[in-house]
Enzyme design. Structure first.
Site, short mmCIF file in Angstrom:
data_model
loop_
_atom_site.label_atom_id
_atom_site.label_comp_id
_atom_site.label_asym_id
_atom_site.label_seq_id
_atom_site.Cartn_x
_atom_site.Cartn_y
_atom_site.Cartn_z
N THR A 12 0.82 -1.22 0.00
CA THR A 12 0.00 0.00 0.00
C THR A 12 0.85 1.27 0.00
OG1 THR A 12 -0.16 -0.06 2.41
CG2 THR A 12 -1.93 -1.12 1.19
N THR A 134 18.61 0.85 2.79
CA THR A 134 18.50 2.30 2.59
C THR A 134 19.83 3.02 2.72
OG1 THR A 134 17.71 4.31 3.71
CG2 THR A 134 17.75 2.33 5.03
N GLU A 136 20.16 5.50 4.39
CA GLU A 136 20.26 5.93 5.79
C GLU A 136 21.28 5.09 6.55
OE1 GLU A 136 18.51 8.46 7.85
OE2 GLU A 136 18.60 9.20 5.81
N TYR A 158 15.51 4.45 13.01
CA TYR A 158 15.15 3.84 11.72
C TYR A 158 16.40 3.25 11.06
CZ TYR A 158 14.16 3.74 6.68
OH TYR A 158 14.05 3.36 5.36
N LYS A 162 17.18 -0.65 10.26
CA LYS A 162 17.43 -1.09 8.88
C LYS A 162 18.80 -1.75 8.75
CE LYS A 162 13.84 -0.03 6.21
NZ LYS A 162 13.23 -0.93 5.23
P1 NDP Z 1 6.02 3.97 2.49
O1 NDP Z 1 6.09 4.59 3.83
O2 NDP Z 1 5.33 4.69 1.38
O3 NDP Z 1 5.33 2.52 2.60
C1 NDP Z 1 5.58 1.68 3.69
C2 NDP Z 1 4.65 0.51 3.60
O4 NDP Z 1 4.88 -0.34 4.73
C3 NDP Z 1 3.15 0.88 3.64
O5 NDP Z 1 2.46 -0.01 2.83
C4 NDP Z 1 2.82 0.64 5.09
O6 NDP Z 1 1.45 0.39 5.32
C5 NDP Z 1 3.63 -0.60 5.35
N1 NDP Z 1 3.85 -0.88 6.77
C6 NDP Z 1 4.35 -0.06 7.71
N2 NDP Z 1 4.44 -0.70 8.89
C7 NDP Z 1 3.94 -1.95 8.68
C8 NDP Z 1 3.74 -3.08 9.51
N3 NDP Z 1 4.04 -3.06 10.79
N4 NDP Z 1 3.21 -4.19 8.96
C9 NDP Z 1 2.86 -4.23 7.65
N5 NDP Z 1 3.02 -3.19 6.81
C10 NDP Z 1 3.55 -2.07 7.33
O7 NDP Z 1 7.53 3.63 2.07
P2 NDP Z 1 8.18 3.55 0.62
O8 NDP Z 1 7.27 2.87 -0.30
O9 NDP Z 1 8.73 4.89 0.28
O10 NDP Z 1 9.45 2.63 0.92
C11 NDP Z 1 9.38 1.22 0.80
C12 NDP Z 1 10.49 0.59 1.60
O11 NDP Z 1 11.74 1.06 1.13
C13 NDP Z 1 10.47 0.91 3.09
O12 NDP Z 1 10.94 -0.24 3.78
C14 NDP Z 1 11.47 2.04 3.24
O13 NDP Z 1 12.00 2.05 4.54
C15 NDP Z 1 12.48 1.65 2.20
N6 NDP Z 1 13.21 2.74 1.58
C16 NDP Z 1 12.54 3.78 1.01
C17 NDP Z 1 13.24 4.77 0.35
C18 NDP Z 1 12.55 5.93 -0.26
O14 NDP Z 1 13.24 6.93 -0.54
N7 NDP Z 1 11.26 5.86 -0.54
C19 NDP Z 1 14.73 4.71 0.23
C20 NDP Z 1 15.30 3.52 0.83
C21 NDP Z 1 14.57 2.59 1.47
P3 NDP Z 1 0.37 1.60 5.47
O15 NDP Z 1 0.03 2.01 4.06
O16 NDP Z 1 -0.74 0.94 6.18
O17 NDP Z 1 1.05 2.68 6.24
P1 GDR Z 2 14.72 10.96 4.66
O1 GDR Z 2 13.54 11.73 3.92
O2 GDR Z 2 14.82 11.30 6.08
O3 GDR Z 2 15.95 11.18 3.81
O4 GDR Z 2 14.24 9.44 4.56
P2 GDR Z 2 12.71 13.03 4.32
O5 GDR Z 2 12.07 13.47 3.07
O6 GDR Z 2 11.86 12.81 5.51
O7 GDR Z 2 13.86 14.08 4.75
C1 GDR Z 2 14.88 14.48 3.84
C2 GDR Z 2 15.66 15.63 4.45
O8 GDR Z 2 14.83 16.78 4.50
C3 GDR Z 2 15.00 17.40 5.75
N1 GDR Z 2 13.81 18.20 6.09
C4 GDR Z 2 12.58 17.70 6.32
N2 GDR Z 2 12.09 16.44 6.27
C5 GDR Z 2 10.78 16.25 6.51
N3 GDR Z 2 10.27 15.02 6.44
N4 GDR Z 2 9.94 17.28 6.83
C6 GDR Z 2 10.39 18.56 6.90
O9 GDR Z 2 9.63 19.48 7.19
C7 GDR Z 2 11.76 18.79 6.63
N5 GDR Z 2 12.54 19.91 6.57
C8 GDR Z 2 13.76 19.53 6.24
C9 GDR Z 2 15.23 16.26 6.72
O10 GDR Z 2 15.82 16.72 7.93
C10 GDR Z 2 16.14 15.37 5.88
O11 GDR Z 2 17.47 15.78 6.00
C11 GDR Z 2 13.68 8.93 3.37
C12 GDR Z 2 12.68 7.83 3.76
O12 GDR Z 2 11.98 7.43 2.61
C13 GDR Z 2 13.40 6.64 4.34
O13 GDR Z 2 12.47 5.56 4.52
C14 GDR Z 2 14.49 6.20 3.37
O14 GDR Z 2 15.21 5.11 3.90
C15 GDR Z 2 15.43 7.36 3.08
O15 GDR Z 2 14.68 8.43 2.53
C16 GDR Z 2 16.52 6.98 2.08
#
Ligand code: NDP
Ligand code: GDR
Length: 378
Positions: A12, A134, A136, A158, A162
């Site tokens: 989702t 990630t 991170e 986080y 990870k």
């Molecule tokens: P999202 O936050 O958009 O999606 C996370 C998903 O995990 C949602 O479907 C959420 O469900 C589900 N979820 C959260 N907690 C649970 C749980 N306890 N049990 C079952 N499902 C759960 O993340 P992204 O799609 O952006 O990222 C996908 C994955 O990649 C994540 O693991 C993230 O940490 C990792 N990642 C993401 C990056 C990015 O830049 N987007 C970069 C690197 C890694 P619900 O919809 O109900 O909240």
């Molecule tokens: P990140 O993404 O922490 O890199 O994790 P996010 O977009 O939350 O933050 C990126 C940078 O922006 C700065 N920032 C803010 N961030 C948020 N969310 N809200 C604000 O108002 C704001 N202002 C400044 C943050 O401090 C940070 O430096 C994402 C997630 O998708 C993770 O699950 C994934 O693993 C990493 O990217 C790679």
């Protein structure tokens, strides 16, 4: 050829929805795990869903949770998947400081629960496993670009959770011979990005302002630098990682870096607005102001972005920039979407939503007759 079965956790979410689309287009039978919620949470995959009575190929949804070993084991046993993509996570870095134990359970022990289900059920030679690692993990490492050999130094609960997920994947590969690999993905965004991540927060707030809706955009650290790609490109890399002769871990990134401030400027420019900076200190209110009067509700000198200490993190990741050479050479993967195309696509989508919100008072896609969507069994 028999149809491949894929199971996606986190279906989702942003990546889950793009990956489900990709796998369905490739002819997979696709199953996804969704959490029970008090309101609808399948907005991103509603267009893919088919219920059990519908003969057309489509996404099948099952209730489950990464913190519940029993349901994960049962789903892996009953579905007998060829490929498992573990995308589910508490994925918000800032939230992980508020919910460290839950984040550890879902993000660290979650992958362990699935890996051990594969092992226990004797599916070692059948089910291939992808772990969503990630950038991170690199956290406090300031040496850029970062690649598969760069040391790890996570800077949040986080990141630490990870890190466990990453190493337990490597460990199950080495100890039990599972086909298990980690994609170390740098930030990737899209119009489906969650609204509290910084890119989406920016495009949504500026688009709303542009059509005359209220709201100052409150942000934290504008100086953080990220390597931002498009989620649609990155899920292709996830699939490619499970199609190799041998499992290996890969960095996935664009190799281009921008600051949060750059992102604000690029999004505003897409909307036809020039910005000026009035300061950069934490206490400086009104850091970014509008320079040109081109929007209905916005005059020259209006405050557009306000720096809010609430959005600073206890420990920040200052600079992420990936070197995806291994993925390019071994997987043939290259990003297709440029930074400016990404910003433009996000701005355009949020402008459409903002206009809808202004005209109809809602930005949600929900159809009024939508029902709860899930399947009871495979
Ligand atoms: P999202 O936050 O958009 O999606 C996370 C998903 O995990 C949602 O479907 C959420 O469900 C589900 N979820 C959260 N907690 C649970 C749980 N306890 N049990 C079952 N499902 C759960 O993340 P992204 O799609 O952006 O990222 C996908 C994955 O990649 C994540 O693991 C993230 O940490 C990792 N990642 C993401 C990056 C990015 O830049 N987007 C970069 C690197 C890694 P619900 O919809 O109900 O909240
Ligand atoms: P990140 O993404 O922490 O890199 O994790 P996010 O977009 O939350 O933050 C990126 C940078 O922006 C700065 N920032 C803010 N961030 C948020 N969310 N809200 C604000 O108002 C704001 N202002 C400044 C943050 O401090 C940070 O430096 C994402 C997630 O998708 C993770 O699950 C994934 O693993 C990493 O990217 C790679």
């Amino acid at each position: 050829m028999t149809q491949k079965v894929a199971l996606i956790t986190g279906v989702t979410g942003q990546d889950g929805s793009y990956l489900a689309e990709l796998l369905l287009a490739k002819g997979y039978q696709v199953h996804g795990i969704k959490r029970r919620a008090s309101s609808f949470n399948t907005e991103r995959v509603d267009h893919l869903y088919r219920d059990r009575n519908d003969q057309r190929e489509g996404l099948r949804l099952h209730y489950g949770d990464m913190t519940d070993s029993l349901c994960l084991l049962r789903l892996v046993e009953s579905l007998q998947p060829d490929e498992i993509y573990n995308l589910a996570a508490q994925s918000h870095v800032s939230v992980s400081f508020e919910k460290p134990e839950y984040t550890a359970s879902a993000d660290a022990l979650g992958p362990l629960r699935i890996l051990d289900a594969i092992r226990t059920l004797g599916l070692r030679d059948k089910a291939r496993f992808y772990q969503a690692s990630t950038s991170e993990l690199f956290g406090g490492i300031h040496q850029v670009p970062q690649n598969e050999d760069t040391p790890f130094h996570p800077r949040s609960p986080y990141g630490v959770a990870k890190l466990y997920g990453h190493w337990i994947t490597v460990n199950y590969r080495e100890a039990y011979g599972l086909y298990a690999c980690s994609g170390i993905l740098f930030n990737h965004e899209s119009p489906r990005r969650g609204e509290t991540f910084v890119t989406r927060k920016i495009t949504r707030a500026l688009a709303r302002r542009c059509v005359g809706l209220d709201g100052v955009l409150r942000l934290g650290n504008l100086d953080a630098r990220r390597d931002w790609g498009h989620a649609r490109d990155y899920v292709e890399a996830q699939w490619l990682m499970l199609q190799q002769d041998q499992a290996r871990d890969y960095v996935i990134a664009t190799g281009e870096q921008h600051s949060v401030r750059d992102f604000v400027i690029a999004a505003a420019r897409e909307l036809g607005l020039t910005l000026a900076f009035s300061g950069s200190g934490v206490d400086e209110v009104g850091d970014i102001v509008a320079m040109a009067r081109e929007w209905p509700g916005c005059k020259v000198g209006d405050r557009l972005v306000q720096i809010d200490p609430a959005y600073f993190r206890p420990a920040e990741v200052d600079t992420l920039l990936g070197d995806a050479r291994r993925a390019r050479e071994e997987l043939g993967w290259v990003p297709k979407t440029s930074f400016h195309q990404l910003v433009s696509e996000m701005v355009e989508a949020d402008l459409w939503l903002a206009e809808r919100e202004r005209n109809f008072g809602t930005h949600h896609y929900h159809a009024p007759d939508k029902e709860e969507r899930f399947d009871r069994g495979p």
